[in-house]
Design a protein around this motif. Structure first.
Motif, mmCIF file in Angstrom:
data_model
loop_
_atom_site.group_PDB
_atom_site.id
_atom_site.type_symbol
_atom_site.label_atom_id
_atom_site.label_comp_id
_atom_site.label_asym_id
_atom_site.label_seq_id
_atom_site.Cartn_x
_atom_site.Cartn_y
_atom_site.Cartn_z
ATOM 1 N N SER A 13 36.483 36.285 63.403
ATOM 2 C CA SER A 13 37.796 35.975 62.817
ATOM 3 C C SER A 13 38.590 37.192 62.393
ATOM 4 N N LYS A 14 39.891 37.073 62.614
ATOM 5 C CA LYS A 14 40.816 38.033 62.021
ATOM 6 C C LYS A 14 41.462 37.328 60.834
ATOM 7 N N ASP A 170 39.516 32.181 65.681
ATOM 8 C CA ASP A 170 39.989 33.498 66.093
ATOM 9 C C ASP A 170 40.816 34.133 64.987
ATOM 10 N N VAL A 171 41.630 33.312 64.348
ATOM 11 C CA VAL A 171 42.466 33.818 63.264
ATOM 12 C C VAL A 171 42.360 32.871 62.079
ATOM 13 N N GLU B 8 45.777 42.430 56.590
ATOM 14 C CA GLU B 8 45.082 41.858 57.735
ATOM 15 C C GLU B 8 43.739 42.556 57.876
ATOM 16 N N CYS B 10 40.210 42.630 60.635
ATOM 17 C CA CYS B 10 39.482 42.102 61.780
ATOM 18 C C CYS B 10 38.353 43.053 62.155
ATOM 19 N N ARG B 12 35.929 42.445 64.809
ATOM 20 C CA ARG B 12 35.418 41.522 65.824
ATOM 21 C C ARG B 12 34.445 42.205 66.783
ATOM 22 N N TYR B 173 43.453 43.752 70.530
ATOM 23 C CA TYR B 173 42.159 43.340 69.990
ATOM 24 C C TYR B 173 41.158 43.085 71.103
ATOM 25 N N ASN B 263 40.926 49.125 59.946
ATOM 26 C CA ASN B 263 41.687 48.053 59.315
ATOM 27 C C ASN B 263 42.604 48.522 58.200
#
Lengths: 387, 424, 180
Positions: A13-14, A170-171, B8, B10, B12, B173, B263
Motif C-alpha cells: 500500500s501507498k 494499492d492505495v 504520502e 510508499c 512497496r 512506482y 519517502n
C-alpha cells in the motif's frame, strides 16, 4: 534484532494521509492508467454525508465514477459480489475503490478476485497464496472504525478466509473529512484491535526491523491519540492518526503470525458475537503478562513507542517491561467506559470459554496449549472490574 | 509523533533478509510465474566472486529457476545504449525476470531494461519523465552489494544519454524492484573504507529523512531504526569485516534508510554531496559523511528539537537521559563528528573528515580549494535543496563548503536564519 | 440488483476555484514577464536557461495552465494559458485543483507544496529549481511581506533585497503586468 533469522516483509500500500487526500485519488488512478473506478461503500456512507464529499473530490478531474454502490451491509456477501461483477462489466470499469468500513473492503477484494482472475467461484481461491497474478488497481478510503483486516492482505467473505499479498490495497487514502469519529465506541474498539495486532506483531519471536517500523508507529499513534480522541471525539487530527494507526497495524499483522489475544478474541467473537475489539482489549494485558512470564519476550522497545523517548530513557532497563505493562493498563483504564476490565462483565458461559481456548489451540500460535489459553482466559475473567 | 498536514508514504518492495536470503529468490520468483532470469551486474561485482555465490544459491536443489544469461559489462554510469542492448539479450534468451546484482548504476540499468522488455519498444528514452510507466512490469529482483545507497528501495532510475550529455530520469512506482534481497555474503568482502563511507551514507539518508521537509510518520520510524542499526554496527563492521551479523544489520539499515529517504526526501547534505560528486568525482558516501554534521548545524535553528531527538538512536537511552534537553542537538552533532573520527582511526586515515583530506588512488587531493565556487553553483541546480528546511543561496553554499573543506564547525552566527521552529 | 439504482457519475466542475487559479496564473505569468525586464536576479536566472526554453505551470488534468517561454532576446515571455496537447521541456503540474487552491491562497508555500508531494515535475529538475527561485522573487514583489513570509522559507534581508529595489520594482511590475 535477531540478525541470523531469515525474514521476509512486504507491504503493497501507498498511503495518502492528510488534507485534501481524496483529491489526489484521480492522479493516483491515472498512474495506473485507470479512469473508471467502481466505488463500493457501506450503507452508512450516504447518510453521513461522506458520499457527497467523495464525489465532489473527483470534480475537475478526468475520472468518471462507473457506479457508486452504497449498499454493503454488516458483512461481505458472495451474492452482492456476483451482482457487482455485472455492474463492473456493464459500466466498463477498470479499477475498484472501497469506501467506508471493513465489509466494503472485503466485498471489493472479493470482486477484484472475481473480475481480475476470471474465475466463477472465488471460494476455490480460499487459503493462503493462491493468487499469482496482480489484480486490478484497488484503492481504499477508510472511515473511522476498522475491523483490522480491511487494509491487510486478507479478506473474509462469509467466513471464508483469503490471504495473498495481491489483496493489499494499492492505495490507502486517509482524509480527515472521512476519518472523523462519529461513534467513539466503535473507534475505541477498532483502535484496540489495531493495538492488539501491533503489540503482538512486535512482540512475537519473529519480529524484524521492517515490521517493527510499522507496528511501533501504530502503537505510538494509538498511545498518543486515543486519549485525545476520548477527551474530544471531534479532534480531527487525533482521528486521522488513529485511522493511520489502523492501516499500519494491518500491515504489521499481515507480516507476523497472529498472537494469543487476537486468536482468543476472534474465537470469542465467533462463539458469542461480542465485538472482537472488546474481547481483544480485555485479553491483551493478560496475554502480554502471560507471554512475559513465559519468556516469550515483551521487548524493551515497546515502552519507547508507548511513552516516548524521555520516559523510556529515564526508566532503568530492568523496569522497562513492567512499566510497559503499566502503560498498557493505563491506556485501557482511560477507555474503561467502552471496554470493560474483565471477561466476567461480558457474561460468557464457561463452556464457551473452554471452547474458545480449544479453538485457539487448534489454530496454533507460539506453540501455546489449551492450558495456556485457559490461564489467559481465567486471568482475564477474574480481573477486578476497576483498573 | 509528528503527523504532517499532508504526507504520502510508499515502501512497496518485498524484503528478504538473512544469512541465506539469496536461496529464497527462486521460491519468490516462482510465485510470480518466472522461470528464467537474466542477471545484470558489473565487472567489479563479478571479479569479487559474488555472481558465483548468487548462481549457486539460486540453483540449489529443488529450484526451478534457470539463468538465461549474465550481463556483466554495466558501465559505472548507466547508459541508454547499454539498456537497449541488454533488453535484446533478455528477449533473445527468452528470459522472464531480472536479477540485478550491484550498486546504483546496475540497478538503474536493470530498471531501464525492465521497462523495455515489459512495455515493448527499442529505445528506453521513449519512457522517460515522471509517470510515463503506467503498468506493472516483469519481476525485478535487486541484490545490493554495498550497504548504503538504499537504491533498492527507490522508484527513480537515472539513465544517461552520453551523446547529448544529459541524464534522463524515469520516475514511477512501477520501477520499484519487486524484491530486495539483503544477504550478508554480498557485502562481506567490502574493504573497510568503503564499508565506512557507505554506512555513513545510509546514516545520512536516515538523519536527513528525519528532519527534512517531506518527513512523515513512517519515514520517521524507518529512519529511527536505520540510525540505531548503523550506530550500533558500523564500527564493528569496519573492524571485523567477516562479522556476518553486523553485515546483515548494516544491509537492513541501508534498506530502511532507503525507504525513509525516498519517502521524505533529503536536504543540504545531499544537495552539496551530489554537487561535490558531480564536480570532483568524489564517491557519494564520502561526501555524505563529511557534510552530515554541517547539514545539521545549518538547520539547527529550524529543526533543533528533531536533531536533539536523534541523540537517542545514535548514542542510546543512557546518554540521552543524561544529556539535558537543551544540549541534545549539539550533542547529536558532536556524536556524529566523533563517529567520523573513530571511523578515520579504524580505517587508518582513509575515512576523510574534511574535503581537503579526500585523496584519490594516487594520493592526489580530489577537491581543490578553487573548486568550491563551482560546487556551490552546481548545487543550485540540484533538487535536494527544495526539501532542506532552511533556504540555501549561493553564498550560503560557499560558506558551508568552505567550512567542510577546512573541517571546521560552522559559525552558527553567520547562518542567515528564517523563522524558527519548522512546521510540517 | 437493479443496476440503474447506481448510475454513472461524471465529474462536475468547480468553476469559481478554477477561475481563481486561472487569474492567479495569469497575474504570475505577466509578472514574470515584467520582472524579467527589471530585476537583475530574474534576468540572470533566465539568461542561464537554454535558448528557446519553454515551461508550463498548471493544474492536472486539464488546466488552467501558464506557459512561459524565452523570446529571441532571451527574456521571459508569457505565452498564454492554453496548453493543448503540446509537450514542453519542463512541465510543473499541481496534482489537483484543490491542491492548487492551497498553493495559490498561500496556505502552502512552494517548498511545502513540494514536500507534501502536490507537484509533479516532468523535465530537468535543475531548470525547475530556477523557476522556483523566480517564483519566490515574484512572490516577494507581488505580495505584502506578511503573506510572503508564510510562503517562502526565508524572507530576503535588507542586504540581499534593498527596500528601494523592492518598492520601485514592485510598482513597475504591477503597472506592466496589468497593461499591455
Amino acid at each position: 534484532m535477531q540478525k541470523k533469522a531469515f525474514y521476509s516483509f512486504f507491504n503493497q500500500s501507498k498511503y495518502l494521509a492528510g488534507a485534501r487526500a481524496l483529491e489526489h485519488i484521480p492522479i493516483e488512478l491515472h498512474s495506473y492508467d485507470a479512469v473508471r473506478p467502481l466505488v463500493i461503500a457501506t450503507k452508512d456512507v450516504t447518510a453521513s454525508g461522506f458520499k457527497k464529499i467523495f464525489v465532489k473530490a473527483f470534480y475537475d478531474s478526468d475520472v468518471t465514477i462507473g457506479g457508486f454502490y452504497d449498499n454493503v451491509g454488516g458483512t461481505a456477501a458472495i451474492s452482492t459480489i456476483k451482482e457487482l461483477r455485472i455492474l463492473f462489466h456493464d459500466r466498463g470499469c477498470d479499477s475498484i475503490i472501497a469506501l467506508g468500513r471493513g465489509p466494503a473492503m472485503d466485498t471489493a477484494k472479493g470482486l477484484n478476485m472475481l473480475v481480475s482472475l476470471g474465475v466463477d467461484d472465488i471460494f476455490t481461491l480460499e487459503g493462503e497464496d493462491t493468487i499469482s497474478t496482480p489484480l486490478k488497481p484497488f484503492f481504499t478510503v477508510p472511515t473511522a472504525g476498522s475491523c483490522g483486516y480491511d487494509m491487510s492482505n486478507m479478506a473474509v467473505i462469509e467466513h471464508h478466509r483469503f490471504k495473498s499479498d495481491f489483496l493489499f490495497p494499492d492505495v490507502v487514502c486517509l482524509d480527515p473529512r472521512m476519518t472523523g469519529i462519529k461513534d467513539i465506541g466503535r473507534a475505541v474498539e477498532s483502535a484496540m484491535v489495531a493495538l492488539t495486532h501491533a503489540m503482538e506483531a512486535s512482540d512475537s519471536t519473529m519480529h524484524n526491523p521492517m515490521n517493527d517500523a510499522y507496528s511501533l508507529a501504530a502503537i505510538q499513534f494509538i498511545h498518543e491519540n486515543l486519549p485525545r480522541a476520548l477527551k474530544c471525539p471531534r479532534n480531527r487530527e487525533a482521528a486521522l492518526a488513529l485511522a493511520y494507526a489502523n492501516a499500519l497495524a494491518a500491515v504489521a499483522f499481515s507480516n507476523a503470525p497472529a498472537g494469543a489475544a487476537h486468536i482468543l478474541g476472534e474465537a470469542l467473537n465467533k462463539l458469542t458475537g461480542n465485538d472482537p475489539g472488546v474481547c481483544m482489549a480485555i485479553l491483551l494485558p493478560h496475554a502480554t503478562e502471560f507471554m512475559v512470564g513465559k519468556d516469550i519476550l515483551m521487548r524493551d522497545e515497546l515502552l519507547l513507542a508507548q511513552a516516548g523517548m524521555d520516559a523510556h530513557a529515564s526508566t532503568p532497563e530492568k523496569d522497562r517491561i513492567k512499566e510497559s505493562e503499566n502503560q498498557l493498563k493505563k491506556l485501557m483504564a482511560s477507555a474503561i467506559k467502552y471496554v470493560p476490565a474483565n471477561l466476567k462483565s461480558l457474561r460468557i458461559p464457561p463452556y464457551l470459554i473452554e471452547q474458545a481456548a480449544r479453538e485457539a489451540e487448534a489454530s496454533g500460535s507460539h506453540g501455546l496449549t489449551f492450558k495456556d489459553y485457559m490461564t489467559i482466559l481465567n486471568n482475564a475473567g477474574k480481573a477486578p472490574a476497576v483498573r | 509523533m509528528i503527523l504532517p498536514k499532508y504526507s504520502e508514504f510508499c515502501g512497496r518492495v518485498k524484503t528478504l533478509s538473512g544469512a541465506s536470503a539469496l536461496e529464497a529468490i527462486p521460491g519468490e520468483l516462482k510465485k510470480m510465474n518466472s522461470k528464467k532470469a537474466l542477471i545484470i551486474t558489473d565487472k567489479g561485482v563479478e571479479s569479487a566472486g559474488l555472481i558465483k555465490i548468487v548462481k549457486e544459491a539460486i540453483s540449489k536443489k529443488g529450484s526451478k529457476l534457470t539463468v538465461g544469461a549474465i550481463y556483466d559489462e554495466t558501465p559505472p554510469d548507466s547508459d541508454y545504449k547499454v539498456v537497449n542492448s541488454v533488453a535484446s539479450i533478455y528477449r533473445n534468451k527468452n528470459c522472464d525476470s531480472i536479477i540485478a546484482v550491484g550498486g546504483g548504476s546496475v540497478l538503474d540499468t536493470a530498471k531501464g531494461v525492465n521497462i523495455l522488455v515489459s512495455l515493448g519498444g527499442d529505445n528506453v528514452l521513449a519512457y522517460s519523465g515522471a509517470g510515463a510507466v503506467k503498468q506493472r512490469l516483469k519481476p525485478l529482483v535487486a541484490v545490493p552489494t554495498t550497504a548504503g545507497t538504499g537504491s533498492e528501495m527507490t522508484l527513480v532510475a537515472v539513465i544517461a544519454d552520453h551523446d547529448r550529455h544529459i541524464k534522463m530520469t524515469f520516475v514511477s512506482y512501477f520501477l520499484l524492484p519487486d524484491i530486495a534481497v539483503l544477504d550478508p555474503r554480498m557485502t562481506k568482502t567490502l574493504p573497510a573504507s568503503i564499508t565506512a563511507f557507505t554506512g555513513m551514507d545510509a546514516m545520512t539518508h536516515a538523519i536527513e529523512a528525519y528532519f527534512c521537509l517531506g518527513k512523515n510518520p513512517m519515514s520517521d520510524t524507518t529512519a529511527f531504526k536505520a540510525i540505531q542499526l548503523v550506530s550500533k554496527n558500523i564500527l564493528n563492521a569496519v573492524k571485523n569485516p567477516g562479522d556476518m551479523e553486523s553485515r546483515l544489520a548494516m544491509a537492513n539499515a541501508a534498506a530502511l534508510a532507503g525507504i525513509a529517504f525516498s519517502n521524505s526526501m533529503v536536504g543540504l547534505v545531499h544537495n552539496l554531496g551530489h554537487a561535490t560528486g558531480a564536480v570532483c568525482h568524489v564517491p557519494h558516501g564520502v561526501c555524505m559523511s563529511i557534510y552530515l554534521p554541517y547539514g545539521m548545524e545549518y538547520n539547527l535553528h529550524k529543526v533543533g528539537d528533531l536533531i536533539g531527538e536523534l541523540l537517542y538512536p545514535l548514542a542510546g537511552p543512557e546518554i540521552f537521559a543524561k544529556t539535558p534537553k537543551k544540549q541534545r542537538p549539539r550533542a547529536t552533532i558532536d556524536y556524529v563528528r566523533g563517529l567520523n573520527e573513530e571511523l578515520k582511526k579504524a580505517t587508518g586515515g582513509r575515512h576523510a573528515t574534511a574535503l581537503k583530506d579526500i585523496l584519490d588512488r594516487e594520493g592526489k587531493q580530489m577537491v581543490p580549494r578553487d573548486a568550491i565556487p563551482v560546487i556551490a553553483k552546481n548545487a543550485m541546480g540540484d533538487g535536494a535543496k527544495t526539501y532542506n528546511p532552511e533556504e540555501q543561496s549561493f553564498d550560503d553554499n560557499i560558506m558551508v563548503i568552505e567550512a567542510a573543506w577546512e573541517g571546521k564547525p560552522l559559525d552558527l552566527k553567520k547562518i542567515k536564519k528564517g523563522p524558527k521552529n519548522q512546521k510540517f | 440488483m437493479n443496476i440503474d439504482k447506481y448510475p454513472e457519475l461524471k465529474p462536475g466542475k468547480k468553476y469559481i476555484k478554477r477561475y481563481y487559479v486561472a487569474i492567479m496564473l495569469w497575474i504570475v505569468g505577466r509578472a514574470i514577464q515584467a520582472a524579467c525586464r527589471l530585476d537583475k536576479e530574474v534576468i540572470k536566472e533566465f539568461s542561464e536557461l537554454p535558448e528557446k526554453f519553454t515551461f508550463s505551470l498548471g493544474v492536472l488534468p486539464d488546466g488552467p495552465f501558464m506557459i512561459i517561454g524565452k523570446d529571441d532576446k532571451g527574456r521571459a515571455k508569457y505565452m498564454g494559458w492554453n496548453k493543448g496537447r503540446t509537450r514542453f521541456p519542463l512541465e510543473m503540474n499541481i496534482k489537483s485543483l484543490e491542491a492548487a487552491i492551497k498553493v495559490f491562497t498561500f496556505q502552502e508555500g512552494t517548498a511545502t507544496a513540494f514536500a507534501r508531494e502536490r507537484f509533479i515535475v516532468d523535465g530537468d529538475l535543475g531548470y525547475a529549481l530556477a523557476v522556483v527561485r523566480v517564483l519566490n522573487i515574484i512572490e516577494v514583489y507581488l505580495l505584502p511581506k506578511i503573506i510572503t513570509k508564510l510562503a517562502v522559507k526565508r524572507y530576503p534581508r535588507w542586504s540581499e533585497f534593498s527596500p528601494l529595489r523592492k518598492w520601485v520594482n514592485r510598482i513597475l511590475i504591477y503597472i506592466r503586468a496589468f497593461t499591455f
